[in-house]
Design a protein around this motif. Structure first.
Motif, PDB file in Angstrom:
ATOM      1  N   UNK A  61     -14.919  -5.800 -26.049  1.00  0.00           N
ATOM      2  CA  UNK A  61     -14.181  -5.579 -24.577  1.00  0.00           C
ATOM      3  C   UNK A  61     -13.947  -4.146 -24.024  1.00  0.00           C
ATOM      4  N   UNK A  62     -13.872  -3.374 -24.950  1.00  0.00           N
ATOM      5  CA  UNK A  62     -13.966  -1.959 -24.497  1.00  0.00           C
ATOM      6  C   UNK A  62     -14.904  -1.303 -23.845  1.00  0.00           C
ATOM      7  N   UNK A  63     -16.296  -1.993 -24.051  1.00  0.00           N
ATOM      8  CA  UNK A  63     -17.503  -1.709 -23.310  1.00  0.00           C
ATOM      9  C   UNK A  63     -17.594  -2.135 -21.713  1.00  0.00           C
ATOM     10  N   UNK A  64     -16.836  -3.133 -21.449  1.00  0.00           N
ATOM     11  CA  UNK A  64     -16.652  -3.612 -20.305  1.00  0.00           C
ATOM     12  C   UNK A  64     -16.039  -2.454 -19.268  1.00  0.00           C
ATOM     13  N   UNK A  65     -16.598  -2.489 -18.099  1.00  0.00           N
ATOM     14  CA  UNK A  65     -16.114  -1.569 -17.079  1.00  0.00           C
ATOM     15  C   UNK A  65     -15.154  -2.207 -16.010  1.00  0.00           C
ATOM     16  N   UNK A  87     -15.133  -7.361 -14.309  1.00  0.00           N
ATOM     17  CA  UNK A  87     -15.778  -6.237 -15.074  1.00  0.00           C
ATOM     18  C   UNK A  87     -17.273  -6.146 -14.862  1.00  0.00           C
ATOM     19  N   UNK A  88     -17.908  -4.999 -14.830  1.00  0.00           N
ATOM     20  CA  UNK A  88     -19.441  -4.754 -14.996  1.00  0.00           C
ATOM     21  C   UNK A  88     -20.068  -4.489 -16.187  1.00  0.00           C
ATOM     22  N   UNK A  89     -21.076  -4.826 -16.555  1.00  0.00           N
ATOM     23  CA  UNK A  89     -21.946  -4.725 -17.735  1.00  0.00           C
ATOM     24  C   UNK A  89     -23.281  -4.557 -17.242  1.00  0.00           C
ATOM     25  N   UNK A  90     -24.070  -3.793 -17.773  1.00  0.00           N
ATOM     26  CA  UNK A  90     -25.472  -3.561 -17.947  1.00  0.00           C
ATOM     27  C   UNK A  90     -26.106  -3.961 -19.134  1.00  0.00           C
ATOM     28  N   UNK A  91     -27.264  -4.839 -18.888  1.00  0.00           N
ATOM     29  CA  UNK A  91     -27.665  -5.678 -20.264  1.00  0.00           C
ATOM     30  C   UNK A  91     -29.286  -5.883 -20.108  1.00  0.00           C
TER      31      UNK A  91
END
Length: 134
Positions: A61-65, A87-91
């Protein structure tokens, strides 16, 4: 009085700048991965769980912006407004594996929004995928 559905949603992009959209089983519109909270979950905890369940992405959860809270008409519940903590996330796209709730997943690039039937919230969230905050 407005009837609301509270969810967590992810603006997921890959290293090429494409955005991930999913279509849940029994539905026709594409949307961002995410879903409704379980009792006691924070918005980020909900999203981390939903990403693992829906598209196989395991993230803390802490890696989500956080991007903010957005509202739109609900795609699959007529008469409701969806309120999404987003939230944003790059994968890496190779991390994505469709889960049991999902019928189809697609990666789209900027300018391809009109090629799929989108949930109203996706019309609000997709521009964030290609903006400076994603």
């Amino acid at each position: 009085m407005t009837r609301e559905i509270h969810v967590s949603a992810a603006v997921v992009v890959d290293t090429e700048g494409r955005a991930l959209l999913v279509r849940k089983r029994g539905t026709t519109r594409f949307m961002q991965p995410g879903g409704k909270p379980e009792s006691g979950e924070s918005a980020a905890q909900t999203l981390a769980r939903e990403l693992a369940e829906e598209v196989g992405i395991k993230v803390a959860p802490s890696a989500l912006h956080p991007l903010g809270t957005f509202r739109a008409d609900a795609a699959n519940e007529p008469g409701f407004t969806v309120v999404a903590e987003t939230f944003s996330l790059v994968v890496d796209p190779r991390e994505v594996a469709i889960g049991h709730e999902i019928e189809e997943a697609r990666w789209i690039s900027a300018g391809q929004e009109g090629t799929l039937p989108l949930a109203p919230l996706s019309d609000v969230l997709l521009p964030l995928a290609w903006g400076p905050t994603a």
